[in-house]
Scaffold this motif. Structure first.
Motif, PDB file in Angstrom:
ATOM      1  N   ALA A 170      31.337  35.562  34.596  1.00  0.00           N
ATOM      2  CA  ALA A 170      32.282  35.950  35.642  1.00  0.00           C
ATOM      3  C   ALA A 170      31.926  37.315  36.210  1.00  0.00           C
ATOM      4  O   ALA A 170      31.921  37.527  37.435  1.00  0.00           O
ATOM      5  N   VAL A 171      31.595  38.253  35.315  1.00  0.00           N
ATOM      6  CA  VAL A 171      31.247  39.597  35.790  1.00  0.00           C
ATOM      7  C   VAL A 171      29.969  39.541  36.618  1.00  0.00           C
ATOM      8  O   VAL A 171      29.877  40.163  37.682  1.00  0.00           O
TER       9      VAL A 171
ATOM     10  N   LEU B 135      33.197  35.079  30.291  1.00  0.00           N
ATOM     11  CA  LEU B 135      33.567  36.344  30.932  1.00  0.00           C
ATOM     12  C   LEU B 135      32.336  37.064  31.458  1.00  0.00           C
ATOM     13  O   LEU B 135      32.342  37.652  32.548  1.00  0.00           O
TER      14      LEU B 135
ATOM     15  N   LEU C  46      35.774  44.244  36.870  1.00  0.00           N
ATOM     16  CA  LEU C  46      36.205  43.405  37.995  1.00  0.00           C
ATOM     17  C   LEU C  46      37.044  44.217  38.982  1.00  0.00           C
ATOM     18  O   LEU C  46      36.859  44.111  40.198  1.00  0.00           O
TER      19      LEU C  46
ATOM     20  N   LEU D 154      34.766  46.489  40.988  1.00  0.00           N
ATOM     21  CA  LEU D 154      34.013  45.768  42.020  1.00  0.00           C
ATOM     22  C   LEU D 154      34.932  45.379  43.178  1.00  0.00           C
ATOM     23  O   LEU D 154      34.572  45.503  44.359  1.00  0.00           O
TER      24      LEU D 154
ATOM     25  N   VAL E  41      35.716  43.953  30.802  1.00  0.00           N
ATOM     26  CA  VAL E  41      35.541  42.961  31.872  1.00  0.00           C
ATOM     27  C   VAL E  41      36.507  43.233  33.015  1.00  0.00           C
ATOM     28  O   VAL E  41      36.125  43.273  34.199  1.00  0.00           O
TER      29      VAL E  41
ATOM     30  N   LEU F  28      32.740  33.128  40.117  1.00  0.00           N
ATOM     31  CA  LEU F  28      33.777  33.906  39.447  1.00  0.00           C
ATOM     32  C   LEU F  28      35.029  33.056  39.243  1.00  0.00           C
ATOM     33  O   LEU F  28      35.583  32.984  38.138  1.00  0.00           O
TER      34      LEU F  28
END
Lengths: 830, 165
Positions: A668-669, A665, B13, B16, B9, A691
Motif C-alpha cells: 500500500a505504501v 501494508l 500515507l 504523501l 505506515v 493502494l
C-alpha cells in the motif's frame, strides 16, 4: 452570612423566592397577566413576570417583519405597545426584591439569573418607559425613511438586551446581554448603510464598546477564579444568593487583595464601564454615534445604553469600593465631566453638543458613585433618573428641530420659539434642568455632587481639594452649553432659515411627557427620591439608610456657594461664548491630544498594513495556502498539546501483526509513493487503485469482511469514475520547482510525524470497558436487533439514522454531479 | 497493543497525501484527499484493536459474550465513511471537470491568479463563456496538452479584450 451585611433583611424574601422559582417556572408565560397585583413591599418577584419582561421585546422583534406587512407605518405603535407591556411588567415588579435563577450551563456554574432590586428596577423603568415614548415618536420621525422593519426590530431587541443587562445577576448572562446592546447599537448607528459616515460611526462604536466588554469579561473570569478560593467553589453569581459574590464581599475582597488581583479587576471593570459610558478618552465613539436616527440617539445614546457602564459601576460598588475605587472613578468621572463639557461648548451641531453633554453627565454620575460616602451613591442614583429625563427630551427636541428646520448646525439656527412654541417650552424646562439651575431637578443632583466632593475634600484635605474645584469648573461649561442650546429658540431668526413647520403631534407628545416628568421631579423631588431613587442607593451602598433628603437650600453652605459660583461664572462667561467655542475647537484640532487622531491612525495601520498583509498571506485564493495554514495549525496544536500534556512515546516493543498484513501494508505504501511520483494522470489513478485494493485486503486480514467487500466495490467504482473524468481532462501536470517541493516535503513530514505520534499514543492506551461489548451482546437478541452480523445490525438498527445521513450525502453528491454535468447550458452561463 | 508498524505506515500515507494536496494540479489534489481518507479509515480500524475474529456471532436470539470478536463499532463507522468518500470523490472529480470546462485550465495557481486579476470571478467567467460561445468551439478532451494550453491562452486573451472593449 456576616452580621451587619445588608442581606439579613431581604434574606428571608430571597430564600422564599428561591424555593418558589421551581413552581413559578412551571406557569406558562401566557398566564403572567393573571398573576398581577400581588406586589407588596419587598416581596419576592414573580419568576414568570421577570422572564416575560426580558423575553417579550425579543419576541416582539421576531414578530416585527410580519407586523410590518400588516400595519406598515403603524408598526411604531405595535413596538410602542410592546414597550408599554414591558413597562407594565416592570411596574408589577416595583417594590419586590429577589433572585430568579434558571440553570443554563450547570457544568460551568453559569445560570440565567435575574435579580430585582432598586437599581435594576430604575434602569428597567428607564429602558421600557423611555422606550414607549421613543417608539411612538419614531412613528413620526421615521416616516418615509428606509429600513423600518430592521429599525423597529433592532430597537425592540435592544430594549430586551438592556432589560437583560439591568436584571442579570449572573456575570456571564450580564456579559451576553451587555454585548447584545453593543451589537444592536452598532446596527442602529449604521442604520443609513449607504453613507460612509454612518459606516465609520457604526464600526467605531462597535470596536470601542465591544473591546471594552472584553476587558470586562476578563474581570468577570478573574472574579470567578477568585471566588473559588474565597468561597470554596467558583461562582458567577454576582448578587442575590448567600453564595453570591456581593453577599460575601469581605471574603472576596480579602482574596482579591491576597492574590494581588484587586487593582486589575477594578481597572478591567473600569475600562468596560468607560468604553460603554463614553468616558474620556474612550468617549470618541459617542459624537459619531449621532449618525443614527435621532430617536435612537435619544434612547440608546443618552437615556439607556450608555447608562449600562454607569450601572456596572453602581452594581460593583458594594464589592469593590475603597480608596483605589474612589481615586480611579473620581478622576475618570470628573475628567470626563470637564473635558466633554468643554467639547460640548466647541460643538457646531446640536446633536454633537448633546452627545458631548451626555458624556459629561455620565462623568458626573460615575464621579458620584466613586466617592465612598453615601452622598456619592445618592448623587449617582438621582442623576441617572434626572439625566435620562431631560436629555431624552432634549434629543427629541433636536430631532424636531432638524426635521422641521432642515438643519442641525447651531450657527444657522435661532429664534425658533415663534414657529415652535411648545417645543421651546419643553426645551426651556429641560435645558435649565441640564444647566443645574434651581428649582429644576438637575440642580438637586448637581448640588449633591458638590456636597460629595466638598465633604470628601474636607475629610481628606490636600490634593483632594482638586475634586470640588474641577466639579465647579466642569459645571460652568455645562451651564454655558445648556444656555446656548436654549438660545436656539430665542433671539432673532436668521434669514437663511426657511419656513419651519410645526411637528406632528406624535413627535411632540413624547418630549412633552418627558418635560412634564422633569417638572414633576423638580416640584416634588422628595417623592421620587423616597419611592424610586432611595432603593437604588440601597443597591449601591449596602447597610446604609435608604432615604435621603433633597430640598432647596435656605442657608449658605459650601455646596450652595459652589452652585452660586457656577451660575455666576456661567452668566459672566456667556458673552464670550463664541471665543470659548473657537478656543475649544482649536484645542481639539491639536493632533497629539486628540484621541480621535490616535483611533484613526490605529485603524489606518490595521487596514493598510495588518489586514492587507494578512489577507495576502492567509486568504489569497490559492488552495495550497489554505491547506498549509490548516494543516500546519492542526499539527502544531496536536504536537503542542502532547508536549504540554507531558505525553511520553511508548518504547518499541516489536509488532504483533502477522506477516501477510505487513506485506499488504508495505505494498500500500509503495502504491501511495507511486501515486505521488506518477508521471501521468493514468499512471497515478492506476497506482491509487493499488493502494485502494491493498486497503481492502488489509480489512479482510483485520477480520472486517464487510469493510473489505464495500472497499472493493467502492474502489472499483472510483477507478471507473476517475477514468471517465480523466478522459475529458487535459494531461496537465505542473512542473514542481525544487524549492517548493522541499518546502512542501517539510510540511508533509510534520503532518506525518503528527499522525505517527498520534497513532502510537492512541494505540498504546487500552480502554477498560470498550463500548462495543454492548452492541455485540445485544445484537443477536430479538429486542436488540436480531442479527448475527453485528456490523450490519449497528448500521440498520442501532445507528440507523447515521446510515440515513450517509445515504443522504450520497444522494446529494449524485444530485450535484448531475447538476454540474447535465445543466451546464442552464443558469448563469446563459 | 501499540501498533508501531501501522504508525509508520499511516504517518507515511498522511505525509504523501499532504504533499499531493499542495500540488497545483487539481487531479493530484483529489488523489491526495483520497489517500488521506484511506489512511484515516485504516487508522479507525486500527483503533479497534486488530484482534479477535470477525464480528459475526452465532445464534439468533441468544446472548453471547463479547470477548472473542473484534470491535464492530469502528467497522460500522468506517463502512459509512467509505461510502461517503465515494460520494465526495465523485463530486470532487466532476467539479474538476466543470472547472476545466469553465476556465479552460485545471492549474490551481492560474485559477487563483485569475481570481485576483479580474477583480471577481463572476465577470471573468461570463466573459469567458461568451467568448467560447462566440468562437463556436469547445476544447475537446482529445486535445493534447500543448493545444489545450494554447486554446486556453487565446481564449483568456480574448476574454480580456472583451473586458477592455
Amino acid at each position: 452570612m456576616y452580621p451587619g451585611t445588608p442581606f439579613d433583611a431581604p434574606l428571608s424574601a430571597l430564600l422564599a423566592s428561591l424555593s418558589s422559582v421551581g413552581d413559578a417556572l412551571a406557569i406558562p408565560l401566557a398566564a403572567t397577566g393573571t398573576g398581577a397585583g400581588t406586589t407588596a413591599a419587598t416581596s419576592a418577584p414573580e419568576a414568570a413576570v421577570v422572564l416575560a419582561l426580558v423575553a417579550l421585546p425579543f419576541l416582539g422583534a421576531a414578530l416585527t417583519p410580519f407586523v410590518y406587512r400588516l400595519l406598515g407605518e403603524r408598526t411604531a405603535y405595535f413596538a410602542a405597545s410592546v414597550a408599554l407591556a414591558c413597562l407594565a411588567l416592570v411596574a408589577m415588579l416595583y417594590g419586590s426584591e429577589g433572585l430568579i435563577e434558571i440553570p443554563w450551563i450547570p457544568a460551568l456554574g453559569v445560570s440565567l439569573a435575574f435579580y430585582v432590586d432598586g437599581l435594576s428596577l430604575l434602569i428597567s423603568f428607564l429602558a421600557s418607559g423611555v422606550g414607549v415614548l421613543i417608539l411612538a415618536y419614531s412613528g413620526g420621525y421615521m416616516h418615509d425613511e428606509p429600513g423600518k422593519t430592521r429599525y423597529y426590530a433592532t430597537l425592540l431587541a435592544f430594549m430586551g438586551s438592556m432589560l437583560g443587562v439591568a436584571l442579570a445577576a449572573d456575570l456571564v448572562a450580564l456579559f451576553v446581554f451587555w454585548e447584545l446592546t453593543s451589537v444592536s447599537s452598532f446596527l442602529l448607528i449604521g442604520h443609513y448603510r449607504e453613507t460612509d459616515s454612518g459606516r465609520y460611526a457604526a464600526r467605531k462604536s462597535l470596536l470601542i464598546t465591544v473591546a471594552g466588554g472584553l476587558f470586562m469579561l476578563v474581570a468577570f473570569l478573574l472574579l470567578n477564579t477568585v471566588s473559588a478560593r474565597a468561597l470554596g467553589e467558583p461562582t458567577f453569581l454576582l448578587i442575590g444568593a448567600p453564595d453570591s459574590l456581593i453577599a460575601n464581599t469581605d471574603a472576596v475582597r480579602t482574596t482579591l487583595r491576597e492574590t494581588g488581583l484587586f487593582v486589575p479587576v477594578l481597572a478591567l471593570i473600569g475600562v468596560g464601564a468607560a468604553a460603554k459610558s463614553a468616558q474620556v478618552p474612550l468617549h470618541i465613539w459617542l459624537p459619531n454615534a449621532m449618525e443614527a436616527p435621532t430617536p435612537v440617539s435619544a434612547f440608546l445614546h443618552s437615556a439607556t445604553m450608555v447608562k449600562a457602564g454607569v450601572y456596572l459601576v453602581g452594581r460593583f460598588r458594594p464589592l469593590l469600593v475603597g480608596e483605589e475605587w474612589t481615586l480611579a472613578f473620581a478622576v475618570l468621572g470628573l475628567l470626563t465631566m470637564t473635558v466633554t463639557a468643554m467639547l460640548a461648548v466647541g460643538a457646531t451641531d446640536i446633536k454633537e453638543l448633546l452627545a458631548y453633554s451626555t458624556a459629561s453627565h455620565l462623568g458626573l454620575i460615575i464621579a458620584g458613585f466613586a466617592f465612598a460616602s453615601v452622598l456619592g451613591a445618592e448623587t449617582g442614583a438621582f442623576h441617572i433618573l434626572n439625566h435620562a429625563l431631560f436629555k431624552a427630551a432634549l434629543f427629541l427636541v433636536a430631532g424636531i428641530v432638524s426635521h422641521e428646520a432642515g438643519t442641525r448646525v447651531i450657527s444657522e439656527l435661532g429664534g425658533l420659539r415663534r414657529d415652535l412654541p411648545v417645543t421651546a417650552a419643553i426645551t426651556a424646562v429641560a435645558a435649565l434642568s441640564m444647566a443645574g439651575l434651581p428649582p429644576f431637578n438637575g440642580f438637586y443632583s448637581k448640588e449633591l455632587l458638590f456636597e460629595t466632593t466638598y465633604e470628601a475634600a474636607h475629610a481628606a484635605g490636600g490634593l483632594w481639594w482638586v475634586f470640588p474645584v474641577v466639579a465647579v469648573f466642569g459645571s460652568v461649561f455645562t451651564f454655558l452649553y445648556s444656555i446656548r442650546f436654549l438660545w436656539l429658540f430665542v433671539g432673532e431668526k436668521p434669514d437663511s432659515l426657511g419656513e419651519v413647520h410645526s411637528p406632528p403631534l406624535v413627535m411632540l407628545v413624547p418630549p412633552a411627557v418627558l418635560a412634564l416628568l422633569v417638572v414633576a421631579v423638580s416640584a416634588v423631588p422628595q417623592f421620587f427620591v423616597d419611592n424610586l431613587v432611595g432603593s437604588v442607593v440601597a443597591s449601591a451602598v449596602p447597610g446604609e439608610a435608604h432615604g435621603f433628603e433633597v430640598y432647596i437650600p435656605t442657608e449658605l453652605s459650601p455646596p450652595v456657594l459652589m452652585s452660586v459660583i457656577t451660575i455666576a461664572a456661567g452668566i459672566a462667561l456667556s458673552p464670550v461664548y463664541d471665543r470659548l467655542h473657537d478656543g475649544v475647537r482649536y484645542l481639539s484640532s491639536v493632533r497629539s491630544i486628540s484621541p480621535n487622531w490616535y483611533y484613526d491612525a490605529g485603524i489606518e495601520v490595521f487596514q493598510s498594513i495588518v489586514s492587507t498583509g494578512l489577507v495576502a498571506r492567509a486568504q489569497n485564493g490559492l488552495l495550497r495556502t489554505y491547506a498549509v495554514w490548516v494543516l500546519a495549525a492542526v499539527s502544531a496544536l496536536a504536537l503542542g498539546g502532547y508536549v504540554a500534556g507531558g505525553v511520553s512515546l511508548p518504547t518499541f516493543s516489536g509488532t504483533s501483526l502477522s506477516l501477510p498484513i505487513i506485506i499488504v501494508l508495505g505494498v500500500a505504501v509503495v502504491g501511495a509513493v507511486a501515486v505521488a511520483v506518477a508521471p501521468s494522470h493514468i499512471a497515478g489513478v492506476l497506482t491509487l487503485s493499488i493502494l485502494g485494493f491493498m486497503v481492502a485486503l488489509f480489512y479482510l486480514l483485520a477480520s472486517a469482511p464487510d469493510l473489505a467487500l464495500t472497499q472493493l466495490t467502492v474502489e472499483t467504482l472510483v477507478l471507473v469514475v476517475f477514468l471517465l473524468v480523466l478522459d475529458r481532462l487535459p494531461t496537465f501536470y505542473g512542473k514542481i520547482s525544487t524549492v517548493r517541493a522541499a518546502r512542501d516535503a517539510v510540511l508533509a513530514g510534520v503532518v506525518g510525524i503528527t499522525v505517527f505520534t498520534t497513532v502510537l499514543v492512541s494505540t498504546a492506551a487500552t480502554p477498560e470497558e470498550p463500548i462495543y461489548t454492548f452492541f455485540v451482546e445485544r445484537a443477536p437478541l430479538p429486542d436488540g436487533g436480531g442479527g448475527g452480523n453485528v456490523v450490519n445490525v449497528i448500521l440498520v438498527d442501532f445507528r440507523a439514522f447515521d446510515t440515513m445521513g450517509e445515504i443522504s450525502v450520497v444522494a446529494m453528491a449524485a444530485l450535484s454531479v448531475m447538476t454540474l454535468i447535465a445543466m451546464r447550458e442552464r443558469g448563469e452561463t446563459q | 497493543m501499540t501498533q508501531f508498524v501501522l504508525a509508520v505506515v499511516l504517518g507515511t500515507l498522511f505525509a504523501l497525501g499532504t504533499f499531493l494536496v499542495l500540488r497545483r494540479d487539481v487531479v493530484r489534489v483529489v488523489w491526495g484527499v483520497v489517500i488521506v481518507t484511506q489512511a484515516a479509515n485504516v487508522y479507525l480500524v486500527t483503533m479497534g484493536g486488530l484482534s479477535g475474529v470477525a464480528p459475526i456471532v452465532p445464534g439468533h436470539g441468544e446472548a453471547v459474550t463479547a470477548t472473542a470478536v473484534t470491535d464492530p463499532l469502528v467497522q460500522a463507522l468506517v463502512l459509512t465513511a467509505i461510502v461517503i468518500s465515494l460520494g465526495t470523490t465523485a463530486f470532487a472529480l466532476v467539479l474538476t471537470y466543470r472547472i476545466y470546462e469553465e476556465h479552460g485550465t485545471i492549474d490551481l495557481f492560474e485559477l487563483g491568479r485569475r481570481d485576483e486579476g479580474d477583480g471577481g470571478n463572476e465577470g471573468g467567467t461570463e466573459d469567458f463563456a461568451r467568448s467560447v460561445a462566440d468562437g463556436g468551439e469547445r476544447c475537446t478532451a482529445d486535445d493534447s496538452e500543448n493545444e489545450t494550453r494554447t486554446t486556453s491562452e487565446n481564449e483568456s486573451g480574448r476574454s480580456e479584450a472583451s473586458v477592455g472593449g
